[in-house]
Design a protein around this motif. Sequence first.
Motif, PDB file in Angstrom:
ATOM      1  N   GLN A  49       4.939 -10.185  -5.424  1.00  0.00           N
ATOM      2  CA  GLN A  49       5.392  -8.651  -5.505  1.00  0.00           C
ATOM      3  C   GLN A  49       6.325  -8.326  -4.625  1.00  0.00           C
ATOM      4  N   GLU A  50       6.453  -8.816  -3.567  1.00  0.00           N
ATOM      5  CA  GLU A  50       7.422  -8.468  -2.704  1.00  0.00           C
ATOM      6  C   GLU A  50       9.081  -8.943  -3.034  1.00  0.00           C
ATOM      7  N   ALA A  51       8.924 -10.248  -3.623  1.00  0.00           N
ATOM      8  CA  ALA A  51      10.222 -10.399  -4.272  1.00  0.00           C
ATOM      9  C   ALA A  51      10.586  -9.760  -5.736  1.00  0.00           C
ATOM     10  N   ARG A  52       9.571  -8.973  -6.468  1.00  0.00           N
ATOM     11  CA  ARG A  52      10.073  -8.318  -7.496  1.00  0.00           C
ATOM     12  C   ARG A  52      10.499  -6.806  -6.978  1.00  0.00           C
ATOM     13  N   LYS A  53       9.905  -6.513  -5.865  1.00  0.00           N
ATOM     14  CA  LYS A  53      10.506  -5.079  -5.221  1.00  0.00           C
ATOM     15  C   LYS A  53      11.960  -5.525  -4.997  1.00  0.00           C
TER      16      LYS A  53
END
Length: 784
Positions: free
Chosen positions: A235-239
């Motif tokens: 999720q952090e990567a997608r942000k």
Amino acid sequence: MQIIHPKARYQPYTSSSGGWGSAFSVMNILWRQQALGKGPAALLKQNKPDGFACVSCAWAKPGNPHALEFCENGAKATAWELTALRTGPELFAKHSLTELRTWSDYELERHGRLTHPMRYDATSDRYVTTTWEEAYQGIGEQLRGLEPDSVIFYASGRASLETSFMYQLLARAYGTNNLPDSSNMCHESTSVGLQESIGVPVGTVSLNDFERTDCIFFFGQNVGSNSPRMLHPLQEARKRQVPIISFNPLRERGLERFVNPQSPVEMLGPDSTVISTQYHQVAIGGDTAAVMGIAKALLAMDRTAQAEGRPAVIDHAFIAEHTEGVDAFLAQVDQHEWTALEQRSGLDRAAMEAAATVYARSDRVMIIYGMGLTQHRHGVQNVQMLVNLLLLRGNIGKPGAGICPVRGHSNVQGQRTVGITEDPAKVPADKIESLFGIQVPKKKGMATVDACEGIVAGTVKGFIGLGGNFLRAVPDTDRIEPAWADLTLNVQIATKLNRTHLFPGQHGWLLPCLGRIESDVQDGRRQVYTTEDSTGCIRAWEGRAEPASEHLRAELAIIAGLAQATLSGREQIPWELWRQDYARVREAIAQTYPEIFHDMETRMWEPGGFHRPLGACERKWTTPSGKAQFVTAKTLDEDDDVSKNSDQRDVLQLMTLRSNDQFNTTVYGYEDRFRGVKGTRSVIFMNRNDIVRLGFHPGDWVTLRTAIEPGVRREVGPMQIIAYNIPINCAGAYYPECNALIPLWHYASKSKVPAAKSIPVTLHKAQARAEDMAHALPLADQVM
């Protein structure tokens, strides 16, 4: 004991992974296991520096953990262990083993924690209470009467580094290298393939790499059910707008959308995070062809770029300095026509070119994969094709890039690091011999498939199981179970009752051990343990909960007791001193493996633990040539028992699946939330076109039969058909129920991993049994 399941139903799941569904599922199992009192307090300590390592999967634990550093399945594993339910002597007084064999896997484990050491009494067909001293002496006497190479020392992957180290010493001091483990059934293809290609048997990615990557590829891995804590770094990567490109036959919800259960804003709002920016439903067994197609597109881009004077797409400087074999691989890429790649992968050319385009413009790329790649006849080749793809653009040995196999059991990788292996060439025999006064046997021992073949042949006489549910986990179960009765000795070290325990052989012993969450105190001293996660990180932890019974013993203490009763001082191993103080075991580990474990007692407490050295991460390739190896593919057919071009149009390729409500062989309940199935596991997921062309309807009951080796009848069922979004000519059904369909010889070349992700099967109309009809899916729910 009769377990009443809720009414079976099928309703496609439309919500995100995580979110309220996950929260409700955690509360539900805490309630069902009567663990609402101590469960929440334990969960606050799960995967924390001052707590315990998760009982479930091996995904990495961050140095700076979240407030709640556990996932849905990890919470289920904790509730399962902290249950207030008990399986004591009264159960065995009431039920014979023949009766208990009619219970389901769920019913057996749900009954609760084992409380007393038990011995099998053949006259009554029951387990009866024994003492630890009687157990040790009885088992030791039996072991001394057996030929060492006729005894199997199996490890499930749950035990700590300390326990695993002692276990392999026990086996070798006894006189055998028969040390199969759960790696043999899942990621041995990784250990073989990565070692040959880049000189290390494990992945090269750490948690820090997730913060620096600019592209992630997924192959054959269901993050939502099997390693949900990984969804946080994803999720952090997608942000950060990192593209995530997924290849999987099924559209798994965890790879589609995620709501973080720890975020009040996300939990209360309508939004969710899109995980996969491209999702390609590759055909079962089509991964090599898909990777070959991506490589073909990259090669075309590179040639065009060079012809037009633009920067190259392929990293020619890295390849020249660090690799060999690229010419043969690229020649093979050129030889494959797009039509063949499309046919075998189940994807069109545009899909493979789209993935290649994103890969080409990304500087730091990691590839994450699971058993969807390793459990094929050419599973080792699958792993090496992924490495080839990374090597083309220099994506091994730099931050934010690398190869990331996702392991299952919580210390399955670590136990290999400290010597659980059937191959004596993979352990420092000279150091073991000098330090402990034993002779390491020269003969290669049995891996899991070898052990099964020996059990069927009658050459295996003894079996010691350090955790696990071997009989349910292995292939060809309908042949293995009858043969198991001929064992002279069967010893099972366990926390809960499972099916393997119900086939005791001539002399059966059931030894209950402490769970990982429980406090381990030896002679008044609280003990700590260490484990290694999927990223090669080693850290300390300790249990805190009150043991389920005063009669339980630690796994390490049980190994010490068995060793002392069996070996009679024929070695220089201080078993009793090690039992009293696990720090002395760690000292021995550090002496045996100094490059990895030096200063272990201090480093294991560092935030996040310490990483084992991996040469490939520094572009030091411990291969025979000293360079990373490009490998050519022998075939595009990962599973070629039934040719893609044969006339057997009624054959489907079946992949085994875990539900959202299980971990490996442990079934927590009858709800596969993400696939919309509730109240039953007797289902087969099929493409609607296959259902019609084979003459069936959604809701029909069928028997599945293995479509190879016609001289042996292998079948499971009846199962109810669900029309599902799965590629044509493919099907899915649950593990371990479908293991009976897998012939023992149907395994990966080089690694012997059972090819459970592609089993050729045919379907036959069946009459549902009364118990099946009681949990049948309503026909109205069968509409997609």
